[in-house]
Every structure is written in C-alpha cells, then in structure tokens.
Scaffold this active site. Structure first.
Site, mmCIF file in Angstrom:
data_model
loop_
_atom_site.group_PDB
_atom_site.id
_atom_site.type_symbol
_atom_site.label_atom_id
_atom_site.label_comp_id
_atom_site.label_asym_id
_atom_site.label_seq_id
_atom_site.Cartn_x
_atom_site.Cartn_y
_atom_site.Cartn_z
ATOM 1 N N ARG A 29 45.145 -27.096 -31.870
ATOM 2 C CA ARG A 29 46.160 -27.756 -31.036
ATOM 3 C C ARG A 29 45.801 -29.225 -30.799
ATOM 4 N NH1 ARG A 29 46.569 -22.609 -30.006
ATOM 5 N NH2 ARG A 29 48.436 -21.685 -29.068
ATOM 6 N N ASP A 51 39.700 -22.160 -40.794
ATOM 7 C CA ASP A 51 41.009 -22.397 -40.163
ATOM 8 C C ASP A 51 41.182 -23.835 -39.687
ATOM 9 O OD1 ASP A 51 41.653 -19.777 -40.622
ATOM 10 O OD2 ASP A 51 42.161 -19.300 -38.548
ATOM 11 N N ASN A 94 44.601 -18.606 -44.864
ATOM 12 C CA ASN A 94 45.220 -17.525 -44.082
ATOM 13 C C ASN A 94 45.225 -17.902 -42.605
ATOM 14 O OD1 ASN A 94 46.451 -15.181 -43.386
ATOM 15 N ND2 ASN A 94 44.681 -13.858 -43.737
ATOM 16 N N GLY A 96 47.069 -18.666 -39.483
ATOM 17 C CA GLY A 96 48.368 -18.541 -38.825
ATOM 18 C C GLY A 96 48.694 -19.776 -38.006
ATOM 19 N N ASP A 313 43.355 -10.549 -29.835
ATOM 20 C CA ASP A 313 42.262 -10.834 -30.778
ATOM 21 C C ASP A 313 40.978 -10.106 -30.386
ATOM 22 O OD1 ASP A 313 43.902 -12.437 -32.260
ATOM 23 O OD2 ASP A 313 42.865 -14.317 -31.823
ATOM 24 N N LYS A 340 48.565 -9.698 -38.507
ATOM 25 C CA LYS A 340 47.496 -10.714 -38.502
ATOM 26 C C LYS A 340 46.786 -10.721 -39.859
ATOM 27 C CE LYS A 340 48.028 -11.239 -33.876
ATOM 28 N NZ LYS A 340 47.653 -11.939 -32.686
ATOM 29 N N GLU A 341 45.502 -11.070 -39.880
ATOM 30 C CA GLU A 341 44.780 -11.182 -41.135
ATOM 31 C C GLU A 341 44.933 -9.909 -41.961
ATOM 32 O OE1 GLU A 341 44.178 -12.535 -38.430
ATOM 33 O OE2 GLU A 341 42.796 -14.225 -38.534
ATOM 34 N N HIS A 384 37.957 -11.632 -40.493
ATOM 35 C CA HIS A 384 36.750 -12.013 -39.759
ATOM 36 C C HIS A 384 36.488 -11.122 -38.540
ATOM 37 C CE1 HIS A 384 39.399 -14.768 -37.072
ATOM 38 N NE2 HIS A 384 40.190 -14.018 -37.827
ATOM 39 N N ARG A 385 37.564 -10.746 -37.837
ATOM 40 C CA ARG A 385 37.342 -9.964 -36.607
ATOM 41 C C ARG A 385 36.950 -8.518 -36.913
ATOM 42 N NH1 ARG A 385 37.962 -13.767 -33.287
ATOM 43 N NH2 ARG A 385 39.669 -15.233 -33.504
ATOM 44 N N LYS A 410 36.298 -17.685 -41.512
ATOM 45 C CA LYS A 410 37.639 -18.088 -41.040
ATOM 46 C C LYS A 410 37.548 -18.778 -39.678
ATOM 47 C CE LYS A 410 42.393 -16.426 -40.658
ATOM 48 N NZ LYS A 410 42.859 -16.764 -39.333
#
Ligand SMILES: O=C(O)C1=C[C@@H](OP(=O)(O)O)[C@@H](O)[C@H](O)C1
Ligand SMILES: C=C(OP(=O)(O)O)C(=O)O
Length: 424
Positions: A29, A51, A94, A96, A313, A340-341, A384-385, A410
């Site tokens: 952001r 990312d 990837n 978002g 997340d 998501k991913e 990644h998560r 990521k």
C-alpha cells in the site's frame, strides 16, 4: 532452498523474542500511495519478498523509480498521479495485492497496459474490480474464464463518479479502487455489495492513504466511501512488522510451550491479524499485550469455535494449533480462502488429514478433530502459508517434512532461518 525441509522437534519450552520483517500489505500500500504522490517518499521497515518485488518491478515498468535507501528502506519518486509509461506488460507472479492494486492504478494512465502472473493467478478472480473500474469510466477487460487475469487496460485517465463493488470475494478490489480514487478526474463514491470480507485490510488502506495526505470518508461499517480528488503527498513512512508472519511465532509457543514475544506490534497495529492472539487465548494460551510487543505463553490447549473472516490469513496457523488441542476446533467465515494462493480449505484439509486429524470441510471453513499425530510429508501447493503453518506441527511431532519450503519467499524468504532462531 532444497526440495524439502525436515522440521526439528524442540527439546523444551521456548523462551524467545523476534521481530518479523515488514508487513506485506502495508509495504504494497505504501508503495502505491508513494508512487502516486507528489514528491519523494522514504519507506522504512519494508518487506523484501516476491510479492513486494513484483510490485516494485511493476512500478518501475510504469516509469516510477523505487530505489534502495539502506537496510529495509526504499525511496520512491512519486509521479504526482501522472503515470509516465504509455504502455507496459506487468508480471505480477501470484501477488493478489499487486494485481488488484496495479490494475486500478494503471487506469489513471494513458495507454495500453497488461497484467499477468503465474498459472494460479489466472484462476484468482478480479472481474468484480474490472466491473467497478469500468463503472467509473475505465476500460478494463479480463481474459481468463470467470473474470481472471490476464487483465488488459486501455487507459485514458479515470473519470470517477459512483461505483458499487462486490465485497465477499476479496477486499483487495475495494482497496485497489480506494487507492486510485484520489487521482481520478472527479470525486469517487464507492459502495460495497454483499458482506465485506477481510475488513481490517480496508481500514488499513484508509490509514495508509491518510498518511500520504489523501482524504476519504467511510461509513462506520465500511459499506460506503467518498473520496475527493486530493491526490497524495510524499512522506516518510514506517512500516510495521508483518502480523500474519508473527502468527507463526505466537503459534510456536502454543504448540511447543514456553513464551514467544513478537516485537514491534501492539493491539493497535494497522493489521487485523494481530487478533490471532485472541484466538490463541480462547484455545488456552496466555497473552500479554504490551505497548510495543505481544507475548504468547503456551498452556493447556482446548478446541474453540472461531469466526476468522477478518483474519483469514491466520486460519492455517490456528489449524496447526488445533491439532494439539483437546476437542474439536471449528473455523468459520473463511469461504474467501478458497480463492487465495491455493484452496486454503480443501487443500488444507488434505494435509491436516495426512498428519492424523479428522477434518470436516464446510463451505466457509472446517472442523478439525485432533487424532494421534503421525509423521508426514506435507505438500504446500505453492502456498507460503501452508509451508509456514504446517511446519509448526513438526516442532512437537517428529518426522514432519515440508515439501518445496522455498515457497515461503512469497512473503517471508527467511522464515525457516527465523523459526530455527526461536527454537534453537
Ligand atoms: O489487502 C491486503 O493486503 C490483503 C487482503 C486479504 O485478502 P482478501 O481481501 O482477498 O481476503 C489477505 O488475505 C491478503 O493476504 C492481503
Ligand atoms: C492471500 C495472500 O496474498 P495475496 O492475496 O496478496 O496474494 C497471503 O499473503 O496470504
């Protein structure tokens, strides 16, 4: 990174402090607001990961220079709302946030822009954002079925006006619209159709916009917004450590016992994900909330019913903890996690079952009933998560092997090094 990572069980309770790298969401952001600002901004506490790299490279291709300015710091030469490039092909991996924020941002330009990513990105929806931008006078088209990238934008400035946007698939559509709005030709009025998911991210968007001098009025329930044509002003902006990343360290204390303190975060953080500690508390952990740190101490864990819509997340983190609790844990409100991913309900259920749990999948979540744990090779689905959360199971259960551990790049390239540092 090797093809697999064998997690080493801990030898005793933890006693560690850690400061995770900068927030992905705030970094991306701040980059967008700084890019659109008048003047040169300095960002500190920046996250360096896939990312944020695709965001920085994307801005570079649009003619907006983002330069290293020391450790975890960047200098951004803002374009004052005038996108310099007349055409660009952006590869956004990837990410978002990057594809949704930059799709909105390029509508402010003049020329032809295309955004594309990895195969999974071509399955992640963006059509509702395109529709809302088109209602504001833009020309945005999605090429893949179901309104997914690649995205083509024929830009001639963003006229502005009123638009409605769907809120129940991803909050990133709304955040992308909000951040482009101060640079539109006319004020922008946004309204949200349906339930808004991931609300704290929208509040975060407003806060970062305000730090860069943009104004925006929001209804208390975040269902509508009025954003004037204020543009953005450059500033020096400090980014918080990543709260989603912090969840793994707090959960490590829940699983392995002992205490882990995450520095640089408080319950007043811009990131809603700090509230994952409330979930851990409900499951039996002790939480100490300080002004600039949050500590979690493991306790006797029990299952809980948790609506994780706002902090989805961290649902995988809680799922890993649930394997060590007495009784079932039900997570609700995370239907949007299927976009998501990877499908973070269906694919997560498969991996939890491999580890010995019984999992009932629901449309918007799952019930996890712990069973006797067993060793397993855990697939990570380029998510990644999945890698970071399920690695935690190996802190107590011997024989947990994480496949493709490099996918943590990521958002957290150094995750396994940092996990070893708190468990050593
Ligand atoms: O705006 C953001 O920075 C994010 C919003 C959330 O996505 P959704 O709004 O799609 O749930 C979150 O999952 C993602 O990691 C980051
Ligand atoms: C969902 C995520 O990322 P994004 O939507 O930004 O790709 C995430 O980081 O967990």
């Amino acid at each position: 990174m090797p093809d697999s990572y064998a997690v080493k069980p801990v030898s005793g309770p933890l006693d560690a402090r850690i400061r995770p790298p900068g927030s992905k969401s705030i970094t991306n952001r701040a980059l967008v607001c700084a890019a659109l600002a008048q003047g040169r901004s300095h960002l500190t506490g920046v996250l360096h990961s896939d990312d944020t790299r695709v965001m920085i490279e994307g801005l570079g291709k649009l003619g907006i220079a983002v330069e290293p300015a020391g450790d975890a710091s960047l200098a951004v030469e803002g374009c004052g709302g005038e996108i310099p490039a007349l055409e660009a092909d952006l590869f956004i991996g990837n990410s978002g946030t990057t594809v949704r924020f930059l799709t909105a941002l390029v509508t402010l330009g003049h020329g032809a822009f295309r955004l594309d990513g990895v195969p999974r990105m071509r399955e992640r929806p963006i059509g509702d954002l395109a529709d809302a931008l088109n209602a504001l006078g833009a020309k945005v088209q999605c090429e893949s079925p179901g309104g997914c990238p690649p995205v083509e934008v024929h830009a001639n400035g963003l006229p502005g006006g009123a638009a409605a946007v769907r809120g129940d698939i991803s909050s990133q559509f709304l955040s992308g619209l909000m951040m482009a709005a101060p640079c539109a030709d006319r004020p922008v009025e946004l309204s949200v159709n349906g339930e808004l998911v991931s609300k704290p991210y929208v509040a975060m968007t407003l806060e970062v916009m305000r730090a860069f001098g943009a104004d925006g009025a929001a209804a208390d329930d975040l269902s509508s917004f009025s954003i004037p044509c204020s543009g953005y002003r450059a500033c020096d902006y400090a980014i918080e450590p990543d709260a989603s990343a912090a969840s793994y360290f707090w959960a490590a204390a829940a699983i392995a016992g002992g205490t882990v303190t995450v520095e640089g975060l408080s319950m007043d953080a811009l990131q809603g994900d700090v509230h994952v500690v409330d979930c851990l508390e409900k499951m039996g952990c002790r939480v100490e909330r300080q002004a600039d740190a949050i500590s979690v101490t493991g306790g006797s864990l029990h299952g809980a019913e948790l609506d994780m819509n706002a902090i989805s997340d961290t649902a995988q983190t809680i799922a890993a903890v649930a394997l060590f609790a007495e009784g079932p844990t039900t997570i609700t409100g995370i239907g949007h996690n299927r976009h998501k991913e990877t499908d973070r309900i269906g694919d997560l259920a498969v991996e939890l079952r491999k580890l010995g749990a019984t999992v009932d999948e629901h449309d918007d979540g799952m019930t996890i009933t712990p069973g006797s744990l067993r060793p397993a090779e855990v697939a990570t689905y380029d998510d990644h998560r999945m890698a970071m959360s399920l690695a935690l199971v190996g802190l107590r259960q011997p024989g947990v092997v994480i496949l493709d551990p490099g996918c943590t790049s990521k958002t957290y390239p150094e995750f396994f090094r940092d996990l070893e540092s708190i468990t050593a």
